[in-house]
Design an enzyme around this catalytic site. Structure first.
Site, PDB file in Angstrom:
ATOM      1  N   ASN A   1     -10.263  -0.740   1.171  1.00  0.00           N
ATOM      2  CA  ASN A   1      -8.808  -0.630   1.049  1.00  0.00           C
ATOM      3  C   ASN A   1      -8.415  -0.991  -0.394  1.00  0.00           C
ATOM      4  OD1 ASN A   1      -6.043  -0.996   1.087  1.00  0.00           O
ATOM      5  ND2 ASN A   1      -5.998  -2.181   2.976  1.00  0.00           N
TER       6      ASN A   1
ATOM      7  N   HIS B   1      -3.234   6.407   3.983  1.00  0.00           N
ATOM      8  CA  HIS B   1      -3.693   5.192   3.291  1.00  0.00           C
ATOM      9  C   HIS B   1      -5.006   4.742   3.935  1.00  0.00           C
ATOM     10  CE1 HIS B   1      -4.098   1.291   1.681  1.00  0.00           C
ATOM     11  NE2 HIS B   1      -3.717   0.654   2.783  1.00  0.00           N
TER      12      HIS B   1
ATOM     13  N   CYS C   1       0.818  -1.225   0.000  1.00  0.00           N
ATOM     14  CA  CYS C   1       0.000   0.000   0.000  1.00  0.00           C
ATOM     15  C   CYS C   1       0.847   1.269   0.000  1.00  0.00           C
ATOM     16  CB  CYS C   1      -0.915   0.003   1.211  1.00  0.00           C
ATOM     17  SG  CYS C   1      -1.912  -1.476   1.310  1.00  0.00           S
TER      18      CYS C   1
HETATM   19  N1  ACO Z   1     -17.527 -10.208  10.462  1.00  0.00           N
HETATM   20  C1  ACO Z   1     -17.773 -10.591  11.725  1.00  0.00           C
HETATM   21  N2  ACO Z   1     -16.820 -10.969  12.586  1.00  0.00           N
HETATM   22  C2  ACO Z   1     -15.557 -10.968  12.134  1.00  0.00           C
HETATM   23  C3  ACO Z   1     -15.222 -10.580  10.819  1.00  0.00           C
HETATM   24  C4  ACO Z   1     -16.263 -10.184   9.964  1.00  0.00           C
HETATM   25  N3  ACO Z   1     -16.054  -9.798   8.693  1.00  0.00           N
HETATM   26  N4  ACO Z   1     -13.888 -10.667  10.664  1.00  0.00           N
HETATM   27  C5  ACO Z   1     -13.376 -11.081  11.837  1.00  0.00           C
HETATM   28  N5  ACO Z   1     -14.388 -11.285  12.710  1.00  0.00           N
HETATM   29  C6  ACO Z   1     -14.296 -11.735  14.104  1.00  0.00           C
HETATM   30  C7  ACO Z   1     -13.040 -12.532  14.357  1.00  0.00           C
HETATM   31  O1  ACO Z   1     -13.207 -13.868  13.968  1.00  0.00           O
HETATM   32  C8  ACO Z   1     -12.891 -12.358  15.846  1.00  0.00           C
HETATM   33  O2  ACO Z   1     -13.765 -13.259  16.472  1.00  0.00           O
HETATM   34  P1  ACO Z   1     -13.336 -14.006  17.835  1.00  0.00           P
HETATM   35  O3  ACO Z   1     -13.092 -12.904  18.832  1.00  0.00           O
HETATM   36  O4  ACO Z   1     -14.501 -14.878  18.120  1.00  0.00           O
HETATM   37  O5  ACO Z   1     -12.079 -14.746  17.489  1.00  0.00           O
HETATM   38  C9  ACO Z   1     -13.408 -10.942  16.103  1.00  0.00           C
HETATM   39  O6  ACO Z   1     -14.184 -10.605  14.948  1.00  0.00           O
HETATM   40  C10 ACO Z   1     -12.321  -9.907  16.276  1.00  0.00           C
HETATM   41  O7  ACO Z   1     -11.331 -10.083  15.261  1.00  0.00           O
HETATM   42  P2  ACO Z   1     -10.067  -9.127  15.145  1.00  0.00           P
HETATM   43  O8  ACO Z   1      -9.251  -9.582  13.980  1.00  0.00           O
HETATM   44  O9  ACO Z   1      -9.383  -9.023  16.467  1.00  0.00           O
HETATM   45  O10 ACO Z   1     -10.796  -7.739  14.797  1.00  0.00           O
HETATM   46  P3  ACO Z   1     -10.181  -6.309  14.676  1.00  0.00           P
HETATM   47  O11 ACO Z   1     -10.885  -5.396  15.560  1.00  0.00           O
HETATM   48  O12 ACO Z   1      -8.678  -6.324  14.741  1.00  0.00           O
HETATM   49  O13 ACO Z   1     -10.592  -5.886  13.182  1.00  0.00           O
HETATM   50  C11 ACO Z   1      -9.565  -5.760  10.990  1.00  0.00           C
HETATM   51  C12 ACO Z   1     -10.154  -6.669  12.075  1.00  0.00           C
HETATM   52  C13 ACO Z   1     -10.682  -4.897  10.453  1.00  0.00           C
HETATM   53  C14 ACO Z   1      -8.999  -6.655   9.892  1.00  0.00           C
HETATM   54  C15 ACO Z   1      -8.434  -4.871  11.563  1.00  0.00           C
HETATM   55  O14 ACO Z   1      -7.587  -5.659  12.362  1.00  0.00           O
HETATM   56  C16 ACO Z   1      -7.596  -4.186  10.510  1.00  0.00           C
HETATM   57  O15 ACO Z   1      -8.053  -3.311   9.803  1.00  0.00           O
HETATM   58  N6  ACO Z   1      -6.295  -4.523  10.440  1.00  0.00           N
HETATM   59  C17 ACO Z   1      -5.326  -3.805   9.617  1.00  0.00           C
HETATM   60  C18 ACO Z   1      -5.460  -4.029   8.155  1.00  0.00           C
HETATM   61  C19 ACO Z   1      -4.392  -3.197   7.483  1.00  0.00           C
HETATM   62  O16 ACO Z   1      -4.089  -2.090   7.863  1.00  0.00           O
HETATM   63  N7  ACO Z   1      -3.716  -3.707   6.489  1.00  0.00           N
HETATM   64  C20 ACO Z   1      -2.554  -2.923   6.045  1.00  0.00           C
HETATM   65  C21 ACO Z   1      -2.318  -2.763   4.746  1.00  0.00           C
HETATM   66  S1  ACO Z   1      -3.267  -3.775   3.675  1.00  0.00           S
HETATM   67  C22 ACO Z   1      -2.280  -4.045   2.320  1.00  0.00           C
HETATM   68  O17 ACO Z   1      -1.123  -3.802   2.297  1.00  0.00           O
HETATM   69  C23 ACO Z   1      -2.942  -4.697   1.166  1.00  0.00           C
END
Ligand code: ACO
Length: 324
Positions: A281, A251, A112
């Protein structure tokens, strides 16, 4: 020689996937996606649209906006994690399709952060005598997204943005930049299959190794720290304080990453461009799409100080301070 941003163009595909669409595909909800990521909908490339197709449209829009014939383009850089093919480069496909002469054309892989890396390379090319450089950030992450994996599939969209960088005798538009990379945590965000480590095979496809794998919550923590560092180091190099910034273009990965970064930097919400609710994203395309929007909507005005910061697969991160 100094660098100027002559024009920018962008393109996002017509097809839109809403959070309601995902509710029918995986075990998720509009409420979860909105509150955890800030995303409401994303644009998705058609089956016959690849990254070069999006790049060509964005490039033509940038050239039209600059009233410049492709015959005058002297370099093409495409930042992408989703090239049409592993080779030839997507930049070579863009070169022939827009009708540019036989100019230097290559892809860069910096996730990204790729568009910002591309701007820095363009600045170096200008200093070594090149003019009219197309820097394109383009990705079709939908092509490598596993639509059975709810933890990743709701996050990504497709798009392309192209900036035309020119040589000028007047003021430099890039006041400072800062770049970094740390490969030690590469496993947290990867597409394991299809390269030389795990070549494509029936087994690799059966194991779904050609899709994005991401440990989102680990990436999240790294992203907030890196985006803030990128901002502060970029500003320090130009002796500019955060209060002098007119617009922050981060980003667009997650609204909570953007808000946490802006809070650390003490930049108020009205100075932060957010459009991930509509695009998700879009990886290397996210910053040029947002910059194009800012200019078209008048949020970026001539003379404004615009700080762009990114974090992506690698991990890579960086910032560019622009005087528009
Ligand atoms: N719908 C419902 N529940 C979900 C979903 C979904 N789509 N996805 C995950 N969950 C659940 C998980 O299974 C987990 O359940 P559990 O507690 O029973 O295990 C719970 O939600 C929490 O999951 P987390 O992964 O801890 O959720 P988080 O608050 O961290 O949000 C997210 C996830 C949105 C992916 C976030 O972590 C994020 O944005 N991370 C960074 C992404 C990023 O910046 N990428 C960088 C660049 S991308 C690139 O280079 C292409």
């Amino acid at each position: 020689m100094k660098t100027s941003l002559a024009a920018i163009g962008s393109y996002t595909p017509e097809k839109i996937l809403t959070n309601a669409d995902f509710e029918k595909m995986v075990d998720t909800s509009d409420e979860w996606i909105r509150t955890r990521s800030g995303i409401r909908e994303r644009h998705i490339a058609a089956d016959d649209q690849a990254t070069s197709d999006l790049s060509v449209i964005a490039s033509k829009r940038a050239l039209e906006a600059a009233h410049l014939s492709p015959k005058h383009v002297q370099a093409i850089i495409v930042a992408t994690a989703t090239p049409d093919m592993l080779f030839p480069s997507t930049a070579c496909l863009v070169q022939t399709r827009i009708g540019a002469p036989h100019v230097i054309s290559f892809d860069i892989s910096a996730g990204c952060t790729g568009f910002l890396y591309g701007l820095a390379i363009a600045e170096s090319l200008v200093k070594s005598g090149y003019d009219n450089i197309l820097v394109i950030g383009a990705d079709t992450l939908s092509k490598i997204t596993d639509y059975t994996d709810r933890t990743t599939c709701v996050l990504f969209g497709d798009g392309a943005g192209a900036a035309l960088i020119k040589r000028t005798e007047l003021e430099d538009c890039i006041l400072s930049s800062y770049f970094a990379a740390d490969g030690s945590s590469w496993q947290l965000l990867q597409q394991p299959g299809g390269g030389s480590r795990i070549p494509a095979s029936h087994d690799s496809v059966d194991k779904r190794l050609h899709y994005i794998k991401m440990q989102g919550n680990e990436v999240f923590k790294l992203a907030v720290r890196a985006m803030s560092e990128a901002a502060l180091k970029t500003l320090k190099k130009a002796s500019i304080s955060t209060s002098q910034i007119d617009l922050l273009i981060p980003h667009q990965a997650n609204i909570r990453i953007i808000e946490a970064s802006a809070k650390r930097l003490h930049i108020p919400a009205e100075k932060v461009l957010v459009n991930l609710d509509r695009y998700g994203n879009t990886s290397a395309a996210s910053i040029p799409i947002a910059l194009d929007q800012a200019i078209r909507e008048g949020r970026a005005k001539k003379g404004d100080l615009i700080l762009m910061i990114a974090f992506g697969a690698g991990f890579t991160w960086g910032g560019v301070l622009l005087r528009y």
